[in-house]
Write a protein that holds these residues in place. Structure first.
Motif, PDB file in Angstrom:
ATOM      1  N   UNK A  33       0.825  -1.212   0.000  1.00 20.56           N
ATOM      2  CA  UNK A  33       0.000   0.000   0.000  1.00 20.56           C
ATOM      3  C   UNK A  33       0.858   1.260   0.000  1.00 20.56           C
ATOM      4  N   UNK A  34       1.006   1.886  -1.147  1.00 20.21           N
ATOM      5  CA  UNK A  34       1.942   2.998  -1.307  1.00 20.21           C
ATOM      6  C   UNK A  34       1.581   4.215  -0.461  1.00 20.21           C
ATOM      7  N   UNK A  35       0.323   4.328  -0.044  1.00 21.44           N
ATOM      8  CA  UNK A  35      -0.067   5.468   0.792  1.00 21.44           C
ATOM      9  C   UNK A  35       0.710   5.483   2.104  1.00 21.44           C
ATOM     10  N   UNK A  36       1.185   4.336   2.559  1.00 22.67           N
ATOM     11  CA  UNK A  36       1.960   4.287   3.808  1.00 22.67           C
ATOM     12  C   UNK A  36       3.249   5.102   3.682  1.00 22.67           C
ATOM     13  N   UNK A  37       3.782   5.189   2.490  1.00 23.27           N
ATOM     14  CA  UNK A  37       5.022   5.933   2.294  1.00 23.27           C
ATOM     15  C   UNK A  37       4.867   7.433   2.413  1.00 23.27           C
ATOM     16  N   UNK A  38       3.607   7.918   2.430  1.00 19.43           N
ATOM     17  CA  UNK A  38       3.357   9.356   2.570  1.00 19.43           C
ATOM     18  C   UNK A  38       2.767   9.705   3.934  1.00 19.43           C
ATOM     19  N   UNK A  43       5.566   5.926   8.773  1.00 12.80           N
ATOM     20  CA  UNK A  43       7.014   5.975   8.654  1.00 12.80           C
ATOM     21  C   UNK A  43       7.680   5.900  10.024  1.00 12.80           C
ATOM     22  N   UNK A  44       7.102   6.560  11.010  1.00  7.94           N
ATOM     23  CA  UNK A  44       7.662   6.518  12.355  1.00  7.94           C
ATOM     24  C   UNK A  44       7.530   5.119  12.960  1.00  7.94           C
ATOM     25  N   UNK A  45       6.395   4.475  12.740  1.00 10.12           N
ATOM     26  CA  UNK A  45       6.228   3.101  13.216  1.00 10.12           C
ATOM     27  C   UNK A  45       7.202   2.168  12.506  1.00 10.12           C
ATOM     28  N   UNK A 235       6.961  -0.899   7.906  1.00 12.80           N
ATOM     29  CA  UNK A 235       8.389  -1.175   7.811  1.00 12.80           C
ATOM     30  C   UNK A 235       8.886  -0.995   6.384  1.00 12.80           C
ATOM     31  N   UNK A 236       8.127  -1.484   5.416  1.00 11.38           N
ATOM     32  CA  UNK A 236       8.511  -1.307   4.013  1.00 11.38           C
ATOM     33  C   UNK A 236       8.491   0.168   3.642  1.00 11.38           C
ATOM     34  N   UNK A 237       7.558   0.921   4.200  1.00  6.18           N
ATOM     35  CA  UNK A 237       7.525   2.368   3.958  1.00  6.18           C
ATOM     36  C   UNK A 237       8.824   3.015   4.426  1.00  6.18           C
ATOM     37  N   UNK A 238       9.298   2.604   5.600  1.00  8.36           N
ATOM     38  CA  UNK A 238      10.544   3.181   6.117  1.00  8.36           C
ATOM     39  C   UNK A 238      11.742   2.739   5.285  1.00  8.36           C
ATOM     40  N   UNK A 239      11.782   1.478   4.860  1.00 12.40           N
ATOM     41  CA  UNK A 239      12.869   1.018   4.003  1.00 12.40           C
ATOM     42  C   UNK A 239      12.889   1.785   2.685  1.00 12.40           C
ATOM     43  N   UNK A 240      11.710   2.102   2.176  1.00 13.32           N
ATOM     44  CA  UNK A 240      11.623   2.892   0.948  1.00 13.32           C
ATOM     45  C   UNK A 240      12.097   4.312   1.189  1.00 13.32           C
ATOM     46  N   UNK A 247      13.279  12.318  -1.373  1.00 18.74           N
ATOM     47  CA  UNK A 247      12.270  12.246  -2.435  1.00 18.74           C
ATOM     48  C   UNK A 247      11.105  13.202  -2.180  1.00 18.74           C
ATOM     49  N   UNK A 248      10.598  13.239  -0.949  1.00 18.65           N
ATOM     50  CA  UNK A 248       9.454  14.102  -0.642  1.00 18.65           C
ATOM     51  C   UNK A 248       9.814  15.566  -0.844  1.00 18.65           C
ATOM     52  N   UNK A 249      11.021  15.946  -0.421  1.00 13.32           N
ATOM     53  CA  UNK A 249      11.468  17.336  -0.596  1.00 13.32           C
ATOM     54  C   UNK A 249      11.576  17.686  -2.069  1.00 13.32           C
ATOM     55  N   UNK A 250      12.106  16.771  -2.861  1.00 13.08           N
ATOM     56  CA  UNK A 250      12.230  17.030  -4.298  1.00 13.08           C
ATOM     57  C   UNK A 250      10.873  17.207  -4.950  1.00 13.08           C
ATOM     58  N   UNK A 251       9.925  16.372  -4.569  1.00 15.00           N
ATOM     59  CA  UNK A 251       8.583  16.484  -5.141  1.00 15.00           C
ATOM     60  C   UNK A 251       7.967  17.831  -4.780  1.00 15.00           C
ATOM     61  N   UNK A 252       8.131  18.235  -3.511  1.00 13.57           N
ATOM     62  CA  UNK A 252       7.562  19.514  -3.083  1.00 13.57           C
ATOM     63  C   UNK A 252       8.206  20.678  -3.828  1.00 13.57           C
ATOM     64  N   UNK A 253       9.530  20.652  -3.968  1.00 13.97           N
ATOM     65  CA  UNK A 253      10.226  21.709  -4.706  1.00 13.97           C
ATOM     66  C   UNK A 253       9.826  21.662  -6.175  1.00 13.97           C
ATOM     67  N   UNK A 254       9.689  20.447  -6.715  1.00 13.76           N
ATOM     68  CA  UNK A 254       9.326  20.317  -8.125  1.00 13.76           C
ATOM     69  C   UNK A 254       7.969  20.928  -8.439  1.00 13.76           C
TER      70      UNK A 254
END
Length: 280
Positions: A33-38, A43-45, A235-240, A247-254
């Motif tokens: 579930x890719x939403x976990x990565x956002x 991510x903290x868990x 856990x997979x979200x954190x590994x990603x 990545x998140x910063x780049x997307x926001x700047x982009x």
């Protein structure tokens, strides 16, 4: 550059090694579930799970502790709740185990997890789906040296360190393979009970069938299993996140860059029109 070189080395090693067992090519991989990565809470868990269960053997040497600021943790929280030992917040996420000891205990050093999500990505499947399936795909196997096996990585050497959080379950592994006698295809169904004892049945498959494998699990405690699946997704979200923490910063700047370019394009078009309107 250091992260890029390490990524290429780990990708080469893991993909060449993974070719032998063809992990993602033979079984269906569940979709992470890719939403976990956002989600910062996820991510903290995931960070908490990684530190408490994975960092006994696996380091993340390309990641510094203070990069966890990007998932909503301040330096005090990182120092008080995640760092065990004398490391500082600005240090890399390394472990105390020496490579020589790891080789003596395990045969080789457990892989660094800094870019594992990228390293496990291939043309056939996403690394996140592979990790999500792998971490949820363990089952008891009394014939294995560790007592465990895995649907995504048959005969895996790493034991199931999170088994208490997942709970006992029954596993059914179905494979369609060529008959050893060369007389067509055979369906082989192996049912492993919670203790790892297998009951295997083999039946002939009429006609022509493609080789493949499928699996299913019957947990003793479905609620516990669902919670475990949720924790693994985190856990997979954190590994990603560790694979590309910026990545998140780049997307926001982009987004802001694209908005600026769109606005500038309108302004440039208007200036061009005004400049040339009296030119015949």
């Amino acid at each position: 550059m250091k992260r890029l070189i390490a990524s290429l080395c780990l990708i080469a090693g893991t993909l060449l090694g993974g070719a032998a067992h063809a992990a993602g090519a033979q079984v269906h991989l569940d979709t992470w579930p890719e939403a976990r990565g956002r989600d910062l809470a996820s991510l903290q868990n995931g960070a908490r799970t990684f530190v408490n269960y994975c960092m006994g053997c696996h380091s993340a040497s390309l990641m510094r502790w203070n990069r966890l600021n990007a998932i909503g943790l301040d330096d005090r929280q990182i120092r008080d709740f995640l760092i065990f030992g004398e490391q500082k917040v600005g240090d890399p996420m390394t472990i105390a185990m020496r490579p020589a000891d790891a080789k003596a205990w395990f045969g080789k050093m457990p892989p660094d997890m800094s870019v594992i999500a990228r390293a496990r990505t291939s043309f056939d499947f996403k690394g996140t789906d592979y990790l999500y399936t792998l971490l949820r795909g363990y089952y008891r196997d009394a014939t294995s040296p560790t007592g465990w096996n895995n649907v995504a990585y048959p005969n895996i050497g790493m034991p199931h360190i999170l088994w208490e959080r997942q709970g006992p379950r029954e596993a059914t592994i179905e494979r369609i393979v060529h008959d050893a006698g060369g007389k067509g295809m055979v369906r082989e169904v192996a049912v492993y009970d919670a203790a790892g004892r297998a009951t295997v049945t083999r039946t002939a498959v009429p006609g022509h069938a493609a080789e493949g494998a499928s699996y299913s699990f019957k947990p003793a405690d479905p609620a516990l299993a669902r919670q475990y699946d949720s924790d693994v997704a985190d856990l997979v979200a954190f590994l990603t996140f560790m694979t590309d923490p910026s990545a998140t910063t780049r997307v926001r700047i982009g987004v802001w860059v694209l908005l600026f370019l769109a606005f500038f394009t309108v302004v440039a078009w208007w200036l061009n029109r005004e400049y040339w309107k009296d030119v015949k």
